[in-house]
Every structure is written in structure tokens, then in C-alpha cells.
Design a protein around this motif. Structure first.
Motif, short mmCIF file in Angstrom:
data_model
loop_
_atom_site.label_atom_id
_atom_site.label_comp_id
_atom_site.label_asym_id
_atom_site.label_seq_id
_atom_site.Cartn_x
_atom_site.Cartn_y
_atom_site.Cartn_z
N MET A 83 5.35 -13.31 -11.75
CA MET A 83 5.35 -12.49 -10.54
C MET A 83 4.05 -11.73 -10.40
SD MET A 83 8.06 -9.64 -9.03
CE MET A 83 9.15 -9.81 -10.36
N GLY A 84 3.42 -11.34 -11.49
CA GLY A 84 2.16 -10.63 -11.40
C GLY A 84 2.35 -9.14 -11.24
N LYS A 85 1.24 -8.47 -11.20
CA LYS A 85 1.20 -7.02 -11.04
C LYS A 85 1.81 -6.61 -9.70
CE LYS A 85 -2.31 -3.37 -11.00
NZ LYS A 85 -3.74 -3.10 -11.16
N SER A 86 2.43 -5.44 -9.67
CA SER A 86 3.05 -4.94 -8.44
C SER A 86 2.18 -3.89 -7.76
CB SER A 86 4.41 -4.30 -8.75
OG SER A 86 5.32 -5.25 -9.20
N ALA A 87 2.42 -3.73 -6.46
CA ALA A 87 1.86 -2.63 -5.68
C ALA A 87 2.97 -2.09 -4.79
CB ALA A 87 0.69 -3.09 -4.82
N LEU A 88 2.98 -0.78 -4.62
CA LEU A 88 3.91 -0.14 -3.69
C LEU A 88 3.18 0.03 -2.37
CD1 LEU A 88 6.63 1.34 -3.13
CD2 LEU A 88 5.45 3.45 -3.82
N ILE A 89 3.76 -0.50 -1.31
CA ILE A 89 3.14 -0.39 0.01
C ILE A 89 4.01 0.50 0.88
CG2 ILE A 89 2.22 -1.59 2.00
CD1 ILE A 89 1.60 -3.92 0.19
N VAL A 90 3.42 1.59 1.36
CA VAL A 90 4.10 2.59 2.18
C VAL A 90 3.70 2.30 3.63
CG1 VAL A 90 4.44 5.05 2.60
CG2 VAL A 90 3.95 4.22 0.26
N ILE A 91 4.67 1.86 4.41
CA ILE A 91 4.39 1.37 5.76
C ILE A 91 4.69 2.44 6.82
CG2 ILE A 91 4.95 -0.41 7.47
CD1 ILE A 91 5.82 -2.20 5.11
N ASP A 92 3.67 2.81 7.56
CA ASP A 92 3.77 3.64 8.77
C ASP A 92 4.44 5.00 8.59
OD1 ASP A 92 2.40 1.84 10.37
OD2 ASP A 92 4.22 0.78 10.97
N MET A 93 4.37 5.55 7.40
CA MET A 93 4.99 6.86 7.17
C MET A 93 4.09 8.02 7.60
SD MET A 93 8.08 6.48 6.25
CE MET A 93 8.48 8.14 5.67
N ILE A 94 2.82 7.76 7.84
CA ILE A 94 1.93 8.80 8.37
C ILE A 94 2.05 8.68 9.89
CG2 ILE A 94 -0.40 9.77 8.34
CD1 ILE A 94 1.05 9.51 5.54
N ASN A 95 2.95 9.47 10.45
CA ASN A 95 3.41 9.21 11.80
C ASN A 95 3.61 10.53 12.55
OD1 ASN A 95 5.14 8.28 14.01
ND2 ASN A 95 5.54 6.48 12.76
N THR A 96 3.25 10.54 13.81
CA THR A 96 3.46 11.72 14.64
C THR A 96 4.84 11.72 15.29
OG1 THR A 96 2.53 10.62 16.57
CG2 THR A 96 1.00 11.92 15.20
N TYR A 97 5.51 10.57 15.27
CA TYR A 97 6.82 10.41 15.91
C TYR A 97 6.76 10.77 17.39
CZ TYR A 97 8.17 9.70 11.14
OH TYR A 97 8.23 9.20 9.87
N ASP A 98 5.66 10.40 18.00
CA ASP A 98 5.46 10.60 19.43
C ASP A 98 5.49 9.22 20.09
OD1 ASP A 98 4.86 11.68 21.89
OD2 ASP A 98 2.70 11.75 21.51
N GLU A 156 6.26 8.62 -6.45
CA GLU A 156 6.06 9.35 -7.71
C GLU A 156 6.12 8.40 -8.90
OE1 GLU A 156 9.14 12.31 -7.44
OE2 GLU A 156 7.88 13.66 -6.21
N ARG A 157 7.11 7.50 -8.92
CA ARG A 157 7.23 6.53 -10.01
C ARG A 157 5.99 5.64 -10.10
NH1 ARG A 157 11.94 2.69 -9.48
NH2 ARG A 157 10.75 1.53 -10.99
N ALA A 158 5.55 5.15 -8.95
CA ALA A 158 4.38 4.26 -8.93
C ALA A 158 3.16 4.99 -9.49
CB ALA A 158 4.11 3.76 -7.52
N ARG A 159 2.96 6.23 -9.08
CA ARG A 159 1.82 7.00 -9.56
C ARG A 159 1.92 7.24 -11.07
NH1 ARG A 159 1.70 11.07 -4.35
NH2 ARG A 159 0.51 9.68 -3.00
N GLU A 160 3.13 7.56 -11.55
CA GLU A 160 3.34 7.78 -12.99
C GLU A 160 3.09 6.51 -13.80
OE1 GLU A 160 7.34 9.24 -13.32
OE2 GLU A 160 6.85 11.13 -12.33
N ASP A 167 1.10 4.08 -12.97
CA ASP A 167 -0.22 3.54 -12.65
C ASP A 167 -0.15 2.24 -11.83
OD1 ASP A 167 -2.94 4.05 -12.67
OD2 ASP A 167 -3.29 2.74 -14.40
N VAL A 168 0.83 2.20 -10.92
CA VAL A 168 0.98 1.09 -9.98
C VAL A 168 0.25 1.49 -8.71
CG1 VAL A 168 2.68 -0.14 -8.56
CG2 VAL A 168 3.18 0.35 -10.97
N PRO A 169 -0.57 0.60 -8.16
CA PRO A 169 -1.29 0.96 -6.93
C PRO A 169 -0.33 1.35 -5.80
CG PRO A 169 -2.11 -1.12 -7.81
CD PRO A 169 -0.89 -0.76 -8.60
N VAL A 170 -0.65 2.45 -5.13
CA VAL A 170 0.08 2.88 -3.94
C VAL A 170 -0.85 2.67 -2.76
CG1 VAL A 170 1.22 4.80 -2.75
CG2 VAL A 170 1.40 4.58 -5.26
#
Length: 178
Positions: A1-16, A39-43, A45-48
């Protein structure tokens, strides 16, 4: 499967936007799981990696997008998930995190073979991103409690499609293997 990355999609949002009032309750419900995953990913050392719409502001950069969202009326939904100094950021223009972005190249440079998709909207950006990850031969995990939706019925259908058609692992956030 290889190394993992956590991808945070569209959470920086104005909700407008048009469906914001339908989306916000689901974001509030998913927020604790998203925060725990970050928090888990940062702890561990998984790329966020934040993959975020630019809301049509073509001269903006990730700092401006973040500042605009934090100065809006829904900053309480953005503050807990804001990027830190180690986070990576990809600006996207359309639904998929891969469409016309450097994400494929970035993931290959990081040696990532598996992505954990969290954020919003399950039946739109998360679904299309899972499909694009699948066709790039990446493993995909989606924490069902770590994604927000506009339409609950479409979100359930989208999760089922990701699981059956794209062989994504659908689990709760505690079951996510980083």
C-alpha cells in the motif's frame, strides 16, 4: 500500500455558498473526528495535505484563503483544523483534489501510495477525489465520521460507491490506518 497521507478537503471555508446551511450541521458533527485525524497524523509524522478550493479568487494563496475563512462568521469551524507549519497545501479549482493540481506529483515525491480523505463534501469533492485516487492506483480510506455532507442519502450512496467500485476502505476515524 505504501506510505499514507492525510488529505483535508475544503475545510478552510467561509461557508458563503448556496448549500452552506445544509452543510454546516454535518461539518459540526464531523469536526471532532477530523481534528483527531489531523492530530494523529501529525503525531505519527504522516503528511497532512490540505486540498482547498480558492473560491474563484485566482490571485489568492493558502494564507489568504485561511485568513479570509478565519475572519468570517464560521471561524469556529476552521480554527480547529487550520494548517500548521508542517502542513502542505494544494489549491484546487474544481471538485477533485487531483483535477489540474500538482497533487499527483507531490504524492509521488513523498512516496505516498495511500490517501486518507477527510473533509467535505462526501457526495461531491470526496467522491470525485476517491475516484481520481483509485484510477491513479492509490489506496483510499474514507472515515465516514470524518466527512461532511449536504444530502445524507447521497452521502451514504457515495460511501457505498467508493467502497464497492473503488475498493476504498470505509471505516470510522478510530479504525483509520495511517
Amino acid at each position: 500500500m505504501g506510505k499514507s497521507a492525510l488529505i483535508v478537503i475544503d475545510m478552510i471555508n467561509t461557508y458563503d455558498h448556496a448549500d452552506a446551511e445544509q452543510l454546516i450541521p454535518s461539518v459540526r458533527k464531523a469536526l471532532p473526528a477530523i481534528v483527531r485525524l489531523i492530530e494523529r497524523a501529525r503525531e505519527e509524522d504522516v503528511p497532512v495535505i490540505y486540498a482547498n478550493d480558492n473560491f474563484g479568487q485566482w490571485r489568492s494563496h493558502h494564507g489568504e484563503i485561511l485568513e479570509t475563512a478565519l475572519s468570517g462568521p464560521h471561524a469556529d469551524l476552521v480554527r480547529p483544523v487550520r494548517p500548521d507549519d508542517t502542513s502542505l497545501f494544494v489549491v484546487k479549482a474544481r471538485h477533485s483534489i487531483f483535477y489540474e493540481t500538482p497533487l499527483t506529483y507531490l504524492l509521488s515525491q513523498l512516496g505516498v501510495g495511500h490517501v486518507v480523505l477527510t473533509g467535505q463534501v462526501t457526495e461531491q469533492c470526496v467522491l470525485y477525489s476517491a475516484l481520481d485516487a483509485h484510477i491513479r492506483h492509490l489506496g483510499v480510506t474514507v472515515p465516514e465520521d470524518g466527512v461532511a455532507h449536504i444530502h445524507p442519502d447521497l452521502a451514504q450512496a457515495a460511501l457505498l460507491m467508493m467502497e464497492r467500485n473503488m475498493h476504498a476502505t470505509i471505516t470510522d476515524s478510530e479504525g483509520v490506518a495511517l
